[in-house]
Design a protein around this motif. Structure first.
Motif, PDB file in Angstrom:
ATOM      1  N   UNK A 200       0.841  -1.186   0.000  1.00 38.58           N
ATOM      2  CA  UNK A 200       0.000   0.000   0.000  1.00 38.58           C
ATOM      3  C   UNK A 200       0.881   1.242   0.000  1.00 38.58           C
ATOM      4  N   UNK A 201       0.514   2.236  -0.805  1.00 38.38           N
ATOM      5  CA  UNK A 201       1.315   3.446  -0.892  1.00 38.38           C
ATOM      6  C   UNK A 201       1.108   4.310   0.344  1.00 38.38           C
ATOM      7  N   UNK A 202       2.105   5.117   0.646  1.00 39.74           N
ATOM      8  CA  UNK A 202       2.076   5.971   1.820  1.00 39.74           C
ATOM      9  C   UNK A 202       1.011   7.048   1.651  1.00 39.74           C
ATOM     10  N   UNK A 203       0.093   7.211   2.618  1.00 48.80           N
ATOM     11  CA  UNK A 203      -0.930   8.258   2.499  1.00 48.80           C
ATOM     12  C   UNK A 203      -0.332   9.638   2.749  1.00 48.80           C
ATOM     13  N   UNK A 204      -1.001  10.675   2.277  1.00 49.25           N
ATOM     14  CA  UNK A 204      -0.572  12.043   2.517  1.00 49.25           C
ATOM     15  C   UNK A 204      -0.925  12.440   3.946  1.00 49.25           C
ATOM     16  N   UNK A 205      -0.438  13.585   4.433  1.00 51.37           N
ATOM     17  CA  UNK A 205      -0.630  13.949   5.843  1.00 51.37           C
ATOM     18  C   UNK A 205      -2.087  14.034   6.281  1.00 51.37           C
ATOM     19  N   UNK A 206      -2.993  14.492   5.414  1.00 53.27           N
ATOM     20  CA  UNK A 206      -4.391  14.659   5.813  1.00 53.27           C
ATOM     21  C   UNK A 206      -5.028  13.397   6.381  1.00 53.27           C
ATOM     22  N   UNK A 207      -5.061  12.298   5.631  1.00 49.80           N
ATOM     23  CA  UNK A 207      -5.665  11.061   6.144  1.00 49.80           C
ATOM     24  C   UNK A 207      -4.677  10.126   6.840  1.00 49.80           C
ATOM     25  N   UNK A 208      -3.431  10.561   7.039  1.00 50.86           N
ATOM     26  CA  UNK A 208      -2.390   9.654   7.497  1.00 50.86           C
ATOM     27  C   UNK A 208      -2.764   8.938   8.794  1.00 50.86           C
ATOM     28  N   UNK A 209      -3.183   9.679   9.808  1.00 53.18           N
ATOM     29  CA  UNK A 209      -3.454   9.048  11.100  1.00 53.18           C
ATOM     30  C   UNK A 209      -4.729   8.206  11.066  1.00 53.18           C
ATOM     31  N   UNK A 210      -5.686   8.570  10.208  1.00 57.09           N
ATOM     32  CA  UNK A 210      -6.863   7.713  10.035  1.00 57.09           C
ATOM     33  C   UNK A 210      -6.454   6.360   9.469  1.00 57.09           C
ATOM     34  N   UNK A 211      -5.555   6.382   8.479  1.00 58.40           N
ATOM     35  CA  UNK A 211      -5.097   5.125   7.871  1.00 58.40           C
ATOM     36  C   UNK A 211      -4.348   4.277   8.890  1.00 58.40           C
ATOM     37  N   UNK A 212      -3.471   4.915   9.700  1.00 57.96           N
ATOM     38  CA  UNK A 212      -2.754   4.166  10.737  1.00 57.96           C
ATOM     39  C   UNK A 212      -3.731   3.493  11.695  1.00 57.96           C
ATOM     40  N   UNK A 213      -4.736   4.245  12.134  1.00 53.68           N
ATOM     41  CA  UNK A 213      -5.706   3.685  13.074  1.00 53.68           C
ATOM     42  C   UNK A 213      -6.486   2.542  12.446  1.00 53.68           C
ATOM     43  N   UNK A 214      -6.882   2.713  11.170  1.00 53.83           N
ATOM     44  CA  UNK A 214      -7.647   1.665  10.486  1.00 53.83           C
ATOM     45  C   UNK A 214      -6.837   0.375  10.362  1.00 53.83           C
ATOM     46  N   UNK A 215      -5.510   0.503  10.275  1.00 52.46           N
ATOM     47  CA  UNK A 215      -4.660  -0.673  10.129  1.00 52.46           C
ATOM     48  C   UNK A 215      -4.157  -1.194  11.481  1.00 52.46           C
ATOM     49  N   UNK A 216      -4.745  -0.680  12.558  1.00 49.92           N
ATOM     50  CA  UNK A 216      -4.423  -1.211  13.882  1.00 49.92           C
ATOM     51  C   UNK A 216      -3.005  -0.939  14.334  1.00 49.92           C
ATOM     52  N   UNK A 217      -2.518   0.283  14.114  1.00 49.03           N
ATOM     53  CA  UNK A 217      -1.158   0.624  14.529  1.00 49.03           C
ATOM     54  C   UNK A 217      -0.933   0.300  16.007  1.00 49.03           C
ATOM     55  N   UNK A 218       0.169  -0.376  16.301  1.00 49.11           N
ATOM     56  CA  UNK A 218       0.495  -0.762  17.673  1.00 49.11           C
ATOM     57  C   UNK A 218       1.606   0.096  18.281  1.00 49.11           C
ATOM     58  N   UNK A 219       2.015   1.122  17.579  1.00 49.57           N
ATOM     59  CA  UNK A 219       3.050   2.009  18.093  1.00 49.57           C
ATOM     60  C   UNK A 219       2.482   2.884  19.204  1.00 49.57           C
ATOM     61  N   UNK A 220       3.223   2.988  20.298  1.00 47.63           N
ATOM     62  CA  UNK A 220       2.862   3.912  21.370  1.00 47.63           C
ATOM     63  C   UNK A 220       3.782   5.121  21.298  1.00 47.63           C
ATOM     64  N   UNK A 221       3.175   6.308  21.279  1.00 45.25           N
ATOM     65  CA  UNK A 221       3.940   7.551  21.230  1.00 45.25           C
ATOM     66  C   UNK A 221       3.987   8.145  22.628  1.00 45.25           C
ATOM     67  N   UNK A 222       5.212   8.367  23.127  1.00 44.81           N
ATOM     68  CA  UNK A 222       5.419   8.969  24.444  1.00 44.81           C
ATOM     69  C   UNK A 222       5.912  10.407  24.262  1.00 44.81           C
ATOM     70  N   UNK A 223       5.353  11.326  25.030  1.00 44.19           N
ATOM     71  CA  UNK A 223       5.676  12.745  24.910  1.00 44.19           C
ATOM     72  C   UNK A 223       6.420  13.234  26.142  1.00 44.19           C
ATOM     73  N   UNK A 224       7.346  14.165  25.933  1.00 46.27           N
ATOM     74  CA  UNK A 224       8.081  14.734  27.061  1.00 46.27           C
ATOM     75  C   UNK A 224       7.206  15.648  27.905  1.00 46.27           C
ATOM     76  N   UNK A 225       6.144  16.160  27.343  1.00 51.97           N
ATOM     77  CA  UNK A 225       5.144  16.937  28.079  1.00 51.97           C
ATOM     78  C   UNK A 225       3.840  16.877  27.296  1.00 51.97           C
TER      79      UNK A 225
END
Length: 532
Positions: A1-26
């Motif tokens: 599957x080709x890389x989506x553009x920024x607009x739908x990017x996070x929707x596509x990640x969620x639809x594909x069950x992304x298992x990455x956890x993002x940790x923030x410094x604040x």
């Protein structure tokens, strides 16, 4: 599957069950809570909510949205939110002087500004009203005169994601501004996503993120690297991603210890400030297999320190050179052996390696005639890449002036070796006759452990001026200084500043023009500045 553009990017990640956890410094300035960890679904919801707020503010397809706020990853998320509704995000660092922010906003002619009340207040205290440069202003942290507080647009249903043409403008980011007013660089889906991000999102041995990696990033998220890095790294789905909003070691250390990285990308300024942390026996970099530095050349002692901090058998350092207009142009892999020699006049980290295969070509030319010079002779570095930006906002003639027969003038001086490697000398405007400020700075860092930052300012008349910041904040002993520079080109006596007296960009680069104006009374540089 080709890389989506920024607009739908996070929707596509969620639809594909992304298992990455993002940790923030604040916590994010964009968010309504104090969360410092997100999964794919949480990020998709956050971006959709932000898109709804922009729509409620009255932002429509094709309109420009400026983002000026304290450094954090929500620069990237706001860019994705704007792109999701078909708007054009323009990311601008709040570290720029207020009068510079005003110039950039006027060039943009943006529909909306997303900022904070604190940012507006700081600009107002300096005599600049940023709200007067746009039609609508949204503040993320509370009410401010002339602005809409985020509470007034909260909960608005986001419109469905919109798709824009591949060659239409996708995002605007600014250059560092070390030599004056930054340029506003425009990239399209073709140049940014298809030509830059897609290449980085392919799995390659050693240098790509792995599924079991903890990938950390410390950068200025207002710059284009933040967006490109986010899309490529999250697409590769590492186990954890760690986002650091500050280069201050006191703020970075607890996060790095809580989530020890296996790969770490940071600007050189962050690596320099973290050196004492890396030198401790229980340092948080013990498991790093891959370091990456972008934006600027890094001094050898920093590379040496961090490679030694890793307990991996063969940790690797990747140095990438490129520009906002072009994306990556060259890369070089450094090992412990590569930086073993100390104190000598050798290229080390000024050797930027070879052009990215299949992505970039380089040519060295005479700055006056633009004719190619033989290998081994210095000249102006030209680049040819399909990832070249589409233009500069408000300065349509500027990109044309930097093009020569399809080649882009980088503004850097360098030497192409017989084997095809590029050795960096200086920015053309910063050059000194018969030498290299960058080389002198490298040698000073290598020979004088007390020096935290060394900057050499060339001038058309008079000796180059060394400007030094020491770890203890005290001047060097005169005899120590003269021994260190005995075999270097003649230099003026050094000027010593404290760290807070050094004017820096958002990525930690020194604003050389500002320093020149302050210390050299406006003396003309030796270079022409024609290619900046």
């Amino acid at each position: 599957m080709s890389l989506p553009s920024p607009g739908p990017f996070f929707d596509v990640l969620a639809d594909h069950g992304s298992r990455t956890t993002v940790h923030l410094s604040r916590p994010l300035d964009l968010a309504d809570d104090d969360r410092t960890a997100y999964d794919g679904e949480g990020l998709a919801a956050l971006v959709a909510e932000a898109a709804g707020r922009l729509a409620a503010l009255g932002v429509g397809p094709g309109e420009r949205v400026a983002v000026i706020k304290p450094n954090h990853w929500d620069y990237v998320l706001l860019a994705c939110a704007a792109a999701r509704i078909g708007a054009l995000p323009a990311l601008i660092s709040d570290r720029l002087p207020p009068e510079t922010l005003q110039v950039l906003l006027k060039r943009l002619d943006a529909t909306a500004l997303v900022t904070t009340a604190a940012t507006l207040r700081a600009a107002h205290e300096a005599g600049t009203d940023l709200t007067a440069c746009v039609r609508r202003t949204l503040t993320l942290d509370g009410p401010a005169p002339g602005a809409v507080p985020v509470a007034d647009v909260r909960g608005h249903r986001p419109p469905p994601p919109r798709r824009t043409a591949d060659d239409a403008p996708l995002a605007i980011m600014h250059t560092s501004g070390t030599t004056g007013i930054p340029k506003l660089v425009v990239h399209s889906t073709t140049t940014l996503i298809h030509r830059i991000v897609t290449a980085e999102a392919r799995r390659m041995p050693v240098v790509s993120s792995r599924r079991d990696d903890t990938v950390a990033q410390a950068t200025s998220y207002a710059h284009g690297r933040g967006l490109a890095w986010t899309l490529s790294v999250l697409w590769l789905a590492p186990r954890e991603v760690v986002i650091l909003d500050s280069f201050d070691p006191r703020r970075a250390e607890p996060v790095l210890r809580a989530h020890p990285p296996t790969t770490l990308e940071a600007v050189p300024s962050a690596f320099v400030r973290w050196q004492p942390l890396a030198s401790s026996p229980d340092n948080p970099f013990r498991n790093v297999r891959l370091y990456v530095n972008t934006f600027d050349a890094i001094h050898p002692p920093a590379v040496r320190t961090f490679l030694a901090a890793s307990r991996r058998r063969r940790p690797l350092w990747v140095q990438v050179w490129g520009q906002s207009e072009t994306g990556p142009l060259t890369f070089r892999c450094l090992t412990r052996k590569s930086v073993r020699a100390t104190g000598e006049r050798h290229p080390t980290t000024r050797d930027l390696g070879r052009p990215v295969p299949g992505k970039a070509r380089l040519r060295i030319v005479d700055p006056q005639t633009l004719r190619p010079v033989p290998r081994g002779r210095p000249g102006l570095v030209l680049a040819r890449t399909a990832a070249l930006c589409t233009g500069y906002v408000g300065e349509p003639e500027r990109l044309r002036a930097k093009l020569a027969g399809g080649w882009f003038a980088t503004g850097d001086l360098g030497v192409r070796t017989r084997s095809g490697r590029l050795v960096l000398l200086d920015r053309e405007v910063d050059t000194v006759p018969g030498g290299s400020c960058v080389e002198i700075e490298d040698v000073l860092h290598d020979r004088l452990q007390e020096v935290m930052e060394a900057v050499v300012l060339g001038r058309a008349s008079g000796l180059p001026l060394p400007v030094l910041v020491t770890h203890g904040g005290r001047p060097l002993d005169g005899a120590v200084w003269h021994r260190a520079v005995a075999d270097l080109p003649p230099l003026d006596e050094p000027v010593f500043l404290t760290a807070d007296q050094l004017p820096l960009t958002a990525t930690g680069k020194v604003r050389r023009q500002e320093l020149r104006d302050r210390l050299l009374d406006g003396a003309s540089p030796y270079g022409t500045g024609h290619w900046t």
